[in-house]
Scaffold this motif. Structure first.
Motif, mmCIF file in Angstrom:
data_model
loop_
_atom_site.group_PDB
_atom_site.id
_atom_site.type_symbol
_atom_site.label_atom_id
_atom_site.label_comp_id
_atom_site.label_asym_id
_atom_site.label_seq_id
_atom_site.Cartn_x
_atom_site.Cartn_y
_atom_site.Cartn_z
ATOM 1 N N GLY A 9 0.573 -1.070 0.151
ATOM 2 C CA GLY A 9 0.062 -0.238 -0.065
ATOM 3 C C GLY A 9 0.932 1.344 0.255
ATOM 4 O O GLY A 9 0.227 2.101 0.400
ATOM 5 N N LEU A 10 2.362 1.254 -0.527
ATOM 6 C CA LEU A 10 3.289 2.244 -0.263
ATOM 7 C C LEU A 10 2.857 3.195 -2.177
ATOM 8 O O LEU A 10 1.917 3.154 -2.667
ATOM 9 C CB LEU A 10 4.101 2.182 -0.818
ATOM 10 C CG LEU A 10 5.199 1.483 0.346
ATOM 11 C CD1 LEU A 10 6.478 1.018 0.010
ATOM 12 C CD2 LEU A 10 5.377 2.413 1.578
ATOM 13 N N LYS A 11 2.643 4.850 -1.365
ATOM 14 C CA LYS A 11 2.009 5.146 -2.352
ATOM 15 C C LYS A 11 3.334 5.207 -3.669
ATOM 16 O O LYS A 11 3.048 6.246 -4.520
ATOM 17 C CB LYS A 11 1.755 7.235 -1.775
ATOM 18 C CG LYS A 11 0.508 6.708 -0.691
ATOM 19 C CD LYS A 11 0.601 8.191 -0.311
ATOM 20 C CE LYS A 11 -0.881 8.220 0.628
ATOM 21 N NZ LYS A 11 -1.313 9.101 0.998
ATOM 22 N N ASP A 12 4.809 5.896 -3.192
ATOM 23 C CA ASP A 12 5.627 5.819 -4.391
ATOM 24 C C ASP A 12 6.275 4.391 -4.147
ATOM 25 O O ASP A 12 6.041 3.941 -3.667
ATOM 26 C CB ASP A 12 6.265 7.205 -3.521
ATOM 27 C CG ASP A 12 6.092 8.463 -3.674
ATOM 28 O OD1 ASP A 12 5.190 8.957 -4.629
ATOM 29 O OD2 ASP A 12 6.195 9.560 -2.216
ATOM 30 N N ALA A 13 7.186 4.961 -5.682
ATOM 31 C CA ALA A 13 8.047 3.604 -5.770
ATOM 32 C C ALA A 13 9.190 3.250 -4.815
ATOM 33 O O ALA A 13 9.730 2.291 -4.678
ATOM 34 C CB ALA A 13 7.880 3.317 -6.871
ATOM 35 N N ASN A 14 9.190 4.395 -4.010
ATOM 36 C CA ASN A 14 10.596 4.344 -3.078
ATOM 37 C C ASN A 14 10.417 4.625 -1.874
ATOM 38 O O ASN A 14 9.132 5.440 -1.267
ATOM 39 C CB ASN A 14 11.651 5.905 -3.678
ATOM 40 C CG ASN A 14 12.976 5.652 -2.407
ATOM 41 O OD1 ASN A 14 12.579 4.931 -1.324
ATOM 42 N ND2 ASN A 14 13.470 6.898 -2.511
ATOM 43 N N PRO A 15 10.699 3.291 -1.306
ATOM 44 C CA PRO A 15 10.337 3.193 0.754
ATOM 45 C C PRO A 15 10.880 4.461 1.450
ATOM 46 O O PRO A 15 9.862 4.655 2.121
ATOM 47 C CB PRO A 15 10.554 1.755 0.941
ATOM 48 C CG PRO A 15 11.792 1.981 0.259
ATOM 49 C CD PRO A 15 11.092 2.683 -1.187
ATOM 50 N N PHE A 16 11.680 5.530 0.691
ATOM 51 C CA PHE A 16 12.648 5.802 2.069
ATOM 52 C C PHE A 16 11.747 7.821 1.733
ATOM 53 O O PHE A 16 12.057 8.743 1.716
ATOM 54 C CB PHE A 16 13.371 6.289 1.869
ATOM 55 C CG PHE A 16 14.272 5.469 2.454
ATOM 56 C CD1 PHE A 16 14.552 4.980 3.367
ATOM 57 C CD2 PHE A 16 14.708 4.183 1.503
ATOM 58 C CE1 PHE A 16 15.004 3.623 3.817
ATOM 59 C CE2 PHE A 16 15.995 3.262 1.272
ATOM 60 C CZ PHE A 16 15.458 2.752 2.328
ATOM 61 N N GLY A 17 10.264 7.627 0.257
ATOM 62 C CA GLY A 17 9.763 8.827 -0.120
ATOM 63 C C GLY A 17 10.005 9.832 -1.153
ATOM 64 O O GLY A 17 11.179 8.962 -1.843
ATOM 65 N N ALA A 18 9.624 10.679 -1.594
ATOM 66 C CA ALA A 18 9.992 10.347 -2.898
ATOM 67 C C ALA A 18 11.358 11.830 -2.734
ATOM 68 O O ALA A 18 11.544 12.003 -1.934
ATOM 69 C CB ALA A 18 8.547 12.231 -3.650
ATOM 70 N N ALA A 19 12.538 11.588 -3.832
ATOM 71 C CA ALA A 19 13.080 12.565 -3.862
ATOM 72 C C ALA A 19 13.287 13.742 -3.885
ATOM 73 O O ALA A 19 12.144 14.024 -4.987
ATOM 74 C CB ALA A 19 14.046 11.948 -5.099
ATOM 75 N N LYS A 20 13.609 14.575 -3.316
ATOM 76 C CA LYS A 20 14.176 16.239 -3.410
ATOM 77 C C LYS A 20 14.915 17.449 -4.483
ATOM 78 O O LYS A 20 15.545 15.872 -5.141
ATOM 79 C CB LYS A 20 14.776 16.281 -1.943
ATOM 80 C CG LYS A 20 13.538 16.458 -1.065
ATOM 81 C CD LYS A 20 14.461 16.912 0.086
ATOM 82 C CE LYS A 20 14.194 16.234 2.272
ATOM 83 N NZ LYS A 20 14.818 16.833 2.685
ATOM 84 N N PRO A 21 14.514 17.902 -5.271
ATOM 85 C CA PRO A 21 14.998 18.352 -6.510
ATOM 86 C C PRO A 21 16.805 18.403 -6.163
ATOM 87 O O PRO A 21 16.701 19.412 -4.925
ATOM 88 C CB PRO A 21 14.106 19.083 -6.969
ATOM 89 C CG PRO A 21 13.983 19.741 -5.671
ATOM 90 C CD PRO A 21 13.132 18.400 -4.887
ATOM 91 N N ALA A 22 17.645 17.936 -6.581
ATOM 92 C CA ALA A 22 18.896 18.461 -6.562
ATOM 93 C C ALA A 22 19.329 19.675 -6.496
ATOM 94 O O ALA A 22 18.897 19.967 -7.697
ATOM 95 C CB ALA A 22 19.941 17.117 -7.278
#
Length: 96
Positions: A9-22
């Protein structure tokens, strides 16, 4: 085609959350090029008269006491060695 459901049931594919813009890697930070308060029109520092270098000016009483104590300890060790040699406790090769 329907996308596959996200695991657990994760919303993002990344388990650590969405990546911040670099951040831009070559953009200089504010005042990263030198110290603050400088300008190209600054005058040089006034020339001051140099005083003679005295190598003993920074030596305090503590340094003198430490030097004397180390010197006395080394002198006692060397003199004790010569007392033992003269008493016959140590034989040095070639010195008979």
């Amino acid at each position: 085609a329907k996308p596959a459901p996200k695991p657990l049931g994760l919303k993002d594919a990344n388990p650590f959350g969405a990546a911040k813009p670099a951040a831009a890697p070559f953009k200089p930070k504010k005042n990263s090029y030198g110290p603050e308060g400088l300008s190209p029109t600054m005058s040089p520092d006034p020339i001051s008269k140099e005083e003679a270098n005295n190598p003993f000016a920074g030596i305090g009483l503590v340094q003198v006491v430490i030097f004397i104590s180390f010197s006395l300890i080394i002198a006692l060790m060397v003199s004790t060695f010569f007392v033992v040699v003269n008493a016959g406790g140590v034989r040095l090769a070639g010195l008979e």
